[in-house]
Design a protein around this motif. Structure first.
Motif, mmCIF file in Angstrom:
data_model
loop_
_atom_site.group_PDB
_atom_site.id
_atom_site.type_symbol
_atom_site.label_atom_id
_atom_site.label_comp_id
_atom_site.label_asym_id
_atom_site.label_seq_id
_atom_site.Cartn_x
_atom_site.Cartn_y
_atom_site.Cartn_z
ATOM 1 N N UNK A 1 67.728 101.109 58.671
ATOM 2 C CA UNK A 1 66.771 100.405 59.528
ATOM 3 C C UNK A 1 66.838 98.897 59.284
ATOM 4 N N UNK A 2 66.706 98.085 60.338
ATOM 5 C CA UNK A 2 66.609 96.630 60.140
ATOM 6 C C UNK A 2 65.435 96.278 59.215
ATOM 7 N N UNK A 3 65.553 95.165 58.520
ATOM 8 C CA UNK A 3 64.545 94.794 57.525
ATOM 9 C C UNK A 3 63.154 94.622 58.129
ATOM 10 N N UNK A 4 63.073 94.205 59.405
ATOM 11 C CA UNK A 4 61.756 93.963 60.000
ATOM 12 C C UNK A 4 61.111 95.232 60.551
ATOM 13 N N UNK B 1 56.897 97.322 63.495
ATOM 14 C CA UNK B 1 57.654 96.077 63.558
ATOM 15 C C UNK B 1 56.684 94.907 63.570
ATOM 16 N N UNK B 2 57.043 93.843 62.866
ATOM 17 C CA UNK B 2 56.211 92.643 62.831
ATOM 18 C C UNK B 2 57.097 91.426 63.053
ATOM 19 N N UNK B 3 56.687 90.566 64.001
ATOM 20 C CA UNK B 3 57.479 89.380 64.270
ATOM 21 C C UNK B 3 56.872 88.540 65.378
ATOM 22 N N UNK B 4 57.592 87.506 65.795
ATOM 23 C CA UNK B 4 57.055 86.567 66.777
ATOM 24 C C UNK B 4 57.563 86.814 68.196
ATOM 25 N N UNK B 5 58.636 87.611 68.331
ATOM 26 C CA UNK B 5 59.195 87.884 69.653
ATOM 27 C C UNK B 5 58.936 89.346 70.006
ATOM 28 N N UNK B 6 58.006 89.572 70.903
ATOM 29 C CA UNK B 6 57.603 90.936 71.245
ATOM 30 C C UNK B 6 58.745 91.739 71.858
ATOM 31 N N UNK B 7 59.516 91.119 72.747
ATOM 32 C CA UNK B 7 60.591 91.846 73.422
ATOM 33 C C UNK B 7 61.652 92.320 72.440
ATOM 34 N N UNK B 8 61.998 91.479 71.471
ATOM 35 C CA UNK B 8 62.993 91.856 70.467
ATOM 36 C C UNK B 8 62.490 93.027 69.632
ATOM 37 N N UNK B 9 61.212 92.984 69.261
ATOM 38 C CA UNK B 9 60.627 94.059 68.456
ATOM 39 C C UNK B 9 60.628 95.378 69.221
ATOM 40 N N UNK B 10 60.184 95.333 70.470
ATOM 41 C CA UNK B 10 60.122 96.560 71.271
ATOM 42 C C UNK B 10 61.515 97.140 71.504
ATOM 43 N N UNK B 11 62.484 96.278 71.769
ATOM 44 C CA UNK B 11 63.854 96.741 71.993
ATOM 45 C C UNK B 11 64.417 97.392 70.734
#
Length: 417
Positions: free
Chosen positions: A204-207, A225-235
């Motif tokens: 799994x990716x680290x995030x 998933x936690x981060x600043x770009x919602x689309x990247x996280x959902x994908x």
């Protein structure tokens, strides 16, 4: 952002009531990207509250307090707020007008001084309007921490969280995105599932983080998933779900978006315009209670017959005495007959029936203690399964209830997957 949730009340500490407020607040904050650092329960003691506030000052962004806002002398939260913020209580005229209207207009009784005192708030606070009760919420910022006080009454707390706090936090703070995807699996235990997906989990990716949420008969796999770009996280999450499905497709029965199984079932039944009824013996109406607890359940849940006594099985459900004498009340045959009978009586698409020996002693059957038969009548057939849930009694009932709902969910999913 980080937050701490505090529940105030001796009744929680002595186990007189169960704290459900913290869970609701935590879920609500998580959805908007606020991380919960801890949950604390403390007594109705001014010094204890003050010490807790001092420890949290500038350690977290939000401190949300529930409880202690009532009109009686043992409710000390407002006065403690004044002590901590070096403030004084003043009458808020909007709150007073609301309290007066509620007491005199709705409850049709004279307002008392105790009611009037509910309009007292610290002068430095931002008042959070409580449209469904008399105790207003309070929002006060000191240095880097916002302290929020909410009433402990669950429906009042929920109103203020949804209508006041969440919108205010969203407006005033930048937050990361926190996204969860929960995969529902049935039929294999936690350790077996973990072995099957070990290689996938290691890559799994680290995030992305994976959590195992086991319960009787099922394991939920939550990817976060936690981060600043919602689309990247959902994908990224969806890509991992596809890979996971290729590994354990045989035990995946659906997805849960932070909802309980009874809520998920309700949505599925409404979407398919199907109805459900129950005939319960050993579970004593618990399945019906869960189904009926969901708002809007009348769209799909038609009713239940709690046939705890054998006489109810014969007189109300119409189960023949010959069938019971031949197979006993704890049998696949009787469970099947119960499901078919209640389905016919209630005119529903599906019906669940339970009969078993929950213990601690054997009843009218020689079946081993812990034995439960669950029958699911569908539009085309009756599915009956036998289980032995062991002991104690509470475990048997709990597992029987959720296994029944899981059987129903798995059957409904056949029509949507």
């Amino acid at each position: 952002m980080k937050a701490t949730i505090i529940t105030i009340g001796d009744e929680i500490l002595i186990g007189q009531i169960v704290d459900t407020n913290s869970g609701f607040i935590a879920k609500s904050l998580d959805k908007i990207g606020v991380e919960i650092s801890e949950m604390i329960s403390i007594s109705d003691d001014k010094n204890h509250i003050l010490d807790t506030f001092k420890k949290l000052q500038n350690k977290v962004d939000l401190v949300i307090v529930t409880g202690g806002l009532g009109p009686t002398k043992d409710d000390v939260t407002k006065k403690t707020f004044c002590d901590y913020f070096e403030d004084e209580l003043v009458v808020d005229q909007k709150v007073l007008a609301h309290v007066t209207e509620l007491i005199e207009g709705f409850y049709k009784r004279p307002i008392t001084q105790m009611n009037i005192d509910q309009a007292l708030v610290p002068s430095k606070c931002t008042v959070l309007h409580n449209a469904v009760g008399t105790a207003p919420g309070m929002w006060v910022k000191k240095e880097g921490t916002v302290f929020i006080s909410l009433p402990g009454v669950p429906y009042e707390m929920k109103y203020l969280v949804e209508k006041e706090i969440i919108p205010k936090v969203v407006r005033e703070y930048s937050r990361p995105y926190i996204i969860h995807k929960t995969i529902l699996t049935y039929g294999q235990g936690e350790s077996m599932v973990a072995e099957r997906i070990e290689a996938w989990e290691d890559n799994l990716p680290e995030f992305l983080k994976l959590a195992y949420l086991p319960s009787p008969g099922r394991v939920r796999l939550r990817i976060s998933a936690r981060g600043t770009d919602k689309e990247i996280l959902e994908k990224a999450i969806e890509e991992q779900v596809v890979l996971l499905d290729a590994i354990i497709h045989d035990i995946i029965v659906g997805f849960e978006e932070d909802e309980t199984i009874e809520v998920v079932l309700g949505e599925m039944l409404k979407k398919q315009q199907k109805t459900i009824s129950t005939a319960e013996s050993c579970t004593g109406g618990t399945i019906a209670s869960l189904l009926a607890s969901v708002p809007g359940a009348s769209n799909y849940f038609k009713g239940s017959i709690v046939s705890y006594a054998t006489a109810v099985k014969t007189d109300v459900l119409g189960i023949s005495e010959e069938l019971i004498n031949e197979f006993t009340v704890v049998s696949a045959e009787v469970a099947s007959a119960m499901a078919l009978s209640v389905k016919r009586l209630m005119k529903t698409d599906y019906a669940i029936a339970t009969t078993g020996n929950a213990g601690p002693q054997k009843g009218a059957s020689n079946a081993e203690i812990g034995t439960v038969f669950i029958a699911l009548a569908t539009p085309s057939e009756v599915i009956v399964e036998e289980f032995n849930f062991g002991q104690p009694r509470e475990k048997v009932i709990d597992r029987a209830v959720y296994k029944s709902l899981e059987m129903l969910q798995k059957e409904i999913f056949k029509n949507v997957l």
